[in-house]
Design an enzyme around this catalytic site. Structure first.
Site, short mmCIF file in Angstrom:
data_model
loop_
_atom_site.label_atom_id
_atom_site.label_comp_id
_atom_site.label_asym_id
_atom_site.label_seq_id
_atom_site.Cartn_x
_atom_site.Cartn_y
_atom_site.Cartn_z
N HIS A 250 0.86 -1.18 0.00
CA HIS A 250 0.00 0.00 0.00
C HIS A 250 0.90 1.23 0.00
CE1 HIS A 250 -3.91 -1.87 1.78
NE2 HIS A 250 -3.31 -2.71 0.95
N GLU B 98 1.05 3.86 1.82
CA GLU B 98 1.59 4.25 3.13
C GLU B 98 2.79 3.40 3.52
OE1 GLU B 98 -1.58 3.56 2.27
OE2 GLU B 98 -2.98 4.33 3.76
N CYS C 16 -6.00 2.11 5.93
CA CYS C 16 -6.70 0.90 6.33
C CYS C 16 -6.10 0.39 7.65
CB CYS C 16 -6.58 -0.17 5.24
SG CYS C 16 -4.90 -0.83 5.07
N CYS D 126 -2.31 -0.42 7.36
CA CYS D 126 -1.49 0.79 7.28
C CYS D 126 -1.51 1.55 8.60
CB CYS D 126 -1.96 1.67 6.13
SG CYS D 126 -1.64 0.89 4.53
#
Length: 153
Positions: A57, A59, A87, A90
């Site tokens: 992801h 992040e 999420c 993350c």
């Protein structure tokens, strides 16, 4: 530069990262990590499709780069700016890295962990809490995501 203007400028960098993710056929989410002086020390974009990695992801990619640049996993004094609400995975990485501030654009009503579905970043029972600023350039971030998904439906 006033804080709101600085957040918007950094969000524009994150939106550029998100656009790069979209060009790679990934969900357009981008992130930037800045240190206490405001210097960019990490950038990231969703790379799940590119790397065949469910943890890639935006992040996480940005946090990894920032930690590598800093030579330490602790990102005390740093801020993460991301186009979409983090999420759960993350949020866990943000907490583990000790980031102090998260700025995000669009809310994620399905999987958000910074206030929409759950609020891990400010959970009182955890040893670290994060300042959260939401809605920065939200309309632009939402439009980028809506266009991506509309194209695929």
């Amino acid at each position: 530069m006033r804080p709101a203007a600085r957040d918007e400028a950094l969000m524009r960098l994150a939106l550029d990262e998100a656009a790069a993710a979209e060009r790679s056929a990934d969900v357009p989410v981008g992130a930037v990590v800045v240190d206490a002086t405001g210097a960019v020390i990490g950038t990231g974009r969703n790379e799940r499709e590119l790397r065949h990695d469910p943890t890639a992801h935006a992040e996480v990619v940005a946090l990894r780069e920032a930690a590598e640049r800093r030579g330490a996993w602790r990102l005390d004094g740093c801020a993460l700016v991301v186009t979409l609400e983090p999420c759960v995975m993350c949020a866990g990485a943000i907490l583990a890295s000790r980031v102090e501030r998260v700025v995000f654009g669009a809310w994620d009503e399905k999987a958000g962990a910074a206030g929409s579905v759950v609020d891990l970043l400010r959970e009182r029972r955890l040893p670290h809490r994060v300042e959260v600023v939401s809605g920065v350039l939200a309309a632009e971030a939402e439009a980028q995501l809506r266009a991506f998904f509309a194209e695929r439906r």
